[in-house]
Design an enzyme around this catalytic site. Structure first.
Site, short mmCIF file in Angstrom:
data_model
loop_
_atom_site.label_atom_id
_atom_site.label_comp_id
_atom_site.label_asym_id
_atom_site.label_seq_id
_atom_site.Cartn_x
_atom_site.Cartn_y
_atom_site.Cartn_z
N ASN A 201 40.68 -36.78 -64.07
CA ASN A 201 39.41 -36.02 -65.76
C ASN A 201 39.93 -36.33 -66.80
O ASN A 201 38.75 -36.70 -67.71
CB ASN A 201 39.46 -34.51 -65.50
N ASP B 184 40.61 -36.81 -71.99
CA ASP B 184 39.67 -36.54 -71.04
C ASP B 184 39.21 -38.39 -71.30
O ASP B 184 39.15 -38.78 -72.31
CB ASP B 184 38.56 -35.74 -71.12
N ASP C 51 41.63 -32.58 -59.14
CA ASP C 51 42.16 -31.66 -59.91
C ASP C 51 41.23 -31.60 -60.88
O ASP C 51 40.12 -32.44 -61.27
CB ASP C 51 43.33 -32.15 -60.17
N GLU D 262 38.66 -29.15 -56.11
CA GLU D 262 39.12 -27.79 -56.93
C GLU D 262 37.64 -27.84 -58.28
O GLU D 262 37.93 -28.28 -59.61
CB GLU D 262 40.40 -28.17 -57.69
#
Length: 831
Positions: free
Chosen positions: A338, A398, A428, A469
């Site tokens: 990310n 990001d 993640d 996740e």
């Protein structure tokens, strides 16, 4: 709107399309207005959305009090009794057919079995002469109507609405061009106006389901294999152990754990010798970030192809990896897709330099867009004369996943570590990858990106594991493990339900969540755990109560799914408050610095380390550590606990939770007492299963005690059976193994035959296909999970279409007897 009175607020539509279409938020009943410019009582609106699947409903007015009640026959239940409409958007001009407010149009569900086929990158589509009428572009447009395989069973499906019943012709497309359209065999094909053979759909009822034949065939791909033969993978045999390298073992006295220290402690995790009992027995390791980073936690990566210097060299990491593999331990590592570190060269080159080749690798705005993040946090930060988007922290900007160069660079990273020998990745913050304006999570583009990621990983290692996740409610997580995206995601709702059940002494919430999870996910394909590095440690959450801790461990290590335990959980390590305190050094001994380091640890040890440490726990037969060792050994030894499907069961005591794991002709029935008082030998019942009828010897796997015998009936169940065991202790758990002693010749010795159900899961009528019916007449019986008969009928021939409108959503068993032969198949109904 017919003769309905439209209030001054007008007519609106609300749903999951609103934010992607540029409205402030989803499910707002007042922001997306419909109009009726010609006064014909038909209210409409046009919105621009990306491709995807969206839920919606109409609102007569501008408040939820005017929302329509969508009939169950043409909507999806969100799990709380609220039914929404659904639309699949694939092409560029989808026009939904006219529907009356609060009513249904004709529903059609297309399904094609792609088992054994290589699905094209463009996905699977359906084309035909229904498309214009249904609003899906021009007839035979191969891009407009994609099909999805949400439960990963190889059957691709979509449900659409038609404004009127009729006969239609259709074909499936493996890809998104007409060159990839199937050739329909003459045995089930009907010529269209050009003489091309097509499939035929008679949409003459309110809900019509097409049979799920194999692509290009008139028969199922599966050959009628029973649904209990679901796919399992190496990770279904594994138990994983999550490690923060910094906190596991320091080898050089600098106070920070490292690769060499981890290698030295591998025998604690698994010494590679199945005959020994001194090791924990885990067969998988998840390493929290171990790439170069300026932060202690490593989630802000500054070099994706280098190891963290505090942990050691690349050669030392490779030596650790080889030593783990020698012991039969798979290793997956954290991959942070990310965002990067603000110190990554990609970012430092881009700050203040609009001409930098990596400028567009991040998100920039000349002015502050003004919107906040999902939990109300600032996400736009001033930097270098512009504003930069960073979801979690200003120093973790990001990545811009809309930039093809970013995608290429990160796929290159994913291949780099796989070639080093890692066995997969934990991803993640996976639901935040691709933003769509102010829509920051769960976008269709994120799901599409994960499909690309899947292809990148599989190209290097077809057996690599990917675990995501996606910290959301269960229904929002399921799409992440669908359609060849990720293999597993962590089941946060289930973890919370386990902890709540143990703390509150109540079985009802956990029972409900278990049933939901095992209905929605592909069989066994989700990750179970208690707490992780972002949460207060489970020992604290359970009130530092060893009995509750043992019960929680027994639950998630006997449930379906792939279990992950957080380092030190097996000792009773404490940790609440700041993240650093949840990630303190491992407690090896009661000596100086707990045996973690000879220097000053990077974070002080927990106050309880002198009592709760490996050395003390290994010497105590009743310790939590030895409890974990035993549970992991039982799971590793018994296929029912690794691969068995789940069935809810019942107990005569309300505070006793019971469920069964069934694999082939064995079962393990788990009964756990959630109350603070002993349950005097509760009577247990199992409604139905695929077990053969007969007498079974019962043994409690944990204690090794014989528990008597149980007679399994013709439905594979039993009623009000009592084990010959002492009372079930407070927070105690039985793991009752059923092994056949005798098999009744009148039931299971009969030759079985192939039975296939399509579609499965289903929302409408279900087709039963008997591959070779032994008799001219057959009987079908449908049982719910309590063993109650809910449908029965006789039919002739090899097929039968079974009505299910009278049944609630859930899991059922379909039993077909044809002559002397019997076949049983599980069926999942969705609403």
């Amino acid at each position: 709107m017919g003769t309905r009175t439209v209030p001054a607020g007008g007519v609106h539509v609300a749903g999951t399309f609103q934010a992607p279409a540029g409205f402030p938020a989803n499910w707002n009943p007042a922001t997306t207005a419909l109009t009726d410019p010609d006064g014909d009582h038909i209210w409409e609106a046009t919105v621009t959305v990306p491709a995807g699947v969206f839920l919606y409903k109409f609102v007569n007015g501008d408040t939820w009090g005017g929302a329509e009640l969508v009939p169950a026959g043409c909507g999806l239940d969100d799990g709380g009794g609220n039914v929404n409409r659904q639309v699949v958007v694939g092409g560029t001009a989808v026009r939904l057919p006219l529907v009356a407010f609060g009513d249904c149009a004709t529903q059609v569900r297309f399904a094609v079995d792609m088992n054994g086929q290589t699905v094209a990158a463009g996905g699977v589509h359906v084309v035909g002469n229904f498309q214009t009428l249904a609003g899906y572009g021009a007839n035979d447009d191969p891009t407009a109507l994609p099909l999805r395989d949400d439960n990963n069973d190889g059957i691709f499906e979509a449900q659409i609405s038609l404004p009127a019943p009729g006969r239609f012709q259709y074909r499936f497309v493996n890809g998104s061009t007409l060159a990839a359209v199937e050739t329909v065999p003459a045995s089930c094909g009907t010529p269209d106006a050009t003489g091309t053979l097509t499939r035929v759909l008679d949409a003459t009822t309110a809900a019509t389901t097409t049979p799920a034949f194999c692509f290009g065939s008139c028969a199922p791909c599966s050959g009628g294999q029973p649904g209990t033969n679901y796919a399992t993978h190496w990770w279904n045999d594994a138990v994983f152990y999550e490690i923060l390298v910094r906190s596991f073992q320091d080898s050089n006295g600098d106070g920070k754990g490292d690769f060499v220290g981890m290698t030295q402690r591998l025998d604690y995790l698994n010494d590679g010798n199945p005959a020994t009992t001194t090791d924990l027995g885990v067969t998988g390791i998840w390493l929290m970030p171990m790439m170069e980073s300026p932060s202690y936690h490593g989630y802000d990566v500054s070099d994706y192809k280098a190891t963290e210097a505090d942990y050691g060299s690349m050669a030392e990491f490779e030596a650790f990896l080889a030593a783990a593999h020698q012991r039969g331990i798979k290793v997956i590592i954290d991959l942070v897709l990310n965002h990067s570190s603000s110190r990554h060269p990609w970012f430092t080159q881009a700050v203040g330099n609009a001409n930098s080749p990596t400028r567009d690798w991040y998100r920039w705005s000349a002015t502050n867009p003004g919107y906040l993040g999902p939990w109300g946090q600032t996400v736009w930060y001033p930097r270098g004369g512009s504003y930069n988007y960073a979801l979690f922290w200003s120093e973790m900007p990001d990545l811009n996943w809309r930039n093809p160069q970013v995608r290429a660079a990160m796929w290159d990273v994913s291949r780099f570590w796989l070639r080093k020998g890692v066995d997969g990745y934990r991803l993640d913050a996976v639901k935040y990858l691709v933003e769509d304006g102010p829509t920051l999570l769960d976008t269709p583009e994120t799901l599409a990106t994960l499909e690309e990621f899947h292809d990148s990983v599989r190209a290097v290692n077809p057996a690599a594991l990917t675990v995501g996740e996606a910290w959301s409610s269960t229904r929002l997580v399921v799409p992440y493990v669908s359609n060849d995206r990720l293999d597993l995601c962590f089941e946060f709702d289930l973890a919370e339900s386990i902890i709540n059940a143990v703390n509150q002494g109540s079985a009802s919430g956990l029972r409900t969540q278990l049933n939901l999870v095992n209905t929605l996910y592909p069989k066994l394909q989700y990750a179970t755990f208690l707490t992780n590095h972002d949460q207060n440690r489970v020992f604290d959450v359970l009130g530092s109560n060893p009995a509750r801790m043992k019960q929680a461990a027994a639950l998630y290590l006997t449930m379906p799914g792939v279990p992950f335990l957080y380092y030190g959980e097996e000792l009773g390590m404490a940790g609440t408050g700041p993240d650093e305190d949840k990630r303190r050094p491992m407690q090896w001994t009661a000596g100086t610095q707990g045996g973690f380091t000879t220097g000053t640890p990077w974070r002080t040890l927990n106050a309880n380390y002198r009592q709760f440490n490996v050395a003390n726990a290994q010497a105590d037969p009743a310790s939590l550590l030895n409890h974990y060792k035993k549970l992991i050994a039982l799971r590793t030894t018994h296929e029912t606990l690794r691969k068995g499907y789940y069935l809810p069961a019942a107990a005569s005591v309300p505070t006793v939770l019971v469920y069964a794991r069934v694999y082939e002709q064995q079962a393990t029935v788990v009964a756990t007492n959630l109350s603070g008082t002993a349950a005097s030998t509760p009577a247990l019942s199992l409604g139905i299963s695929t077990l053969a009828a007969g007498t079974y010897q019962v043994t409690d796997l944990y204690s090794g005690q014989a528990a008597g015998t149980v007679v399994v009936d013709a439905q594979g169940g039993f009623s009000n059976w009592t084990a010959t065991l002492p009372a079930l202790a407070p927070n105690g758990t039985w793991m009752l193994q059923l092994r056949a002693a005798t098999v009744n010749s009148t039931a299971s010795a009969k030759p079985a035959f192939a039975l296939a159900l399509y579609p499965n899961p289903a929302t409408g009528p279900v087709r039963l296909d008997l591959a070779a019916a032994p008799a001219a007449s057959s009987q079908v019986q449908v049982f719910d999970l309590t063993g109650r008969l809910v449908h029965t009928a006789r039919f002739a021939g090899g097929t039968y279409t079974m009505p299910v409108a009278h049944l609630q959503a859930g899991t059922y068993f379909v039993r077909v007897q044809s002559g002397a032969a019997v076949a049983v198949q599980r069926l999942v109904l969705e609403r």
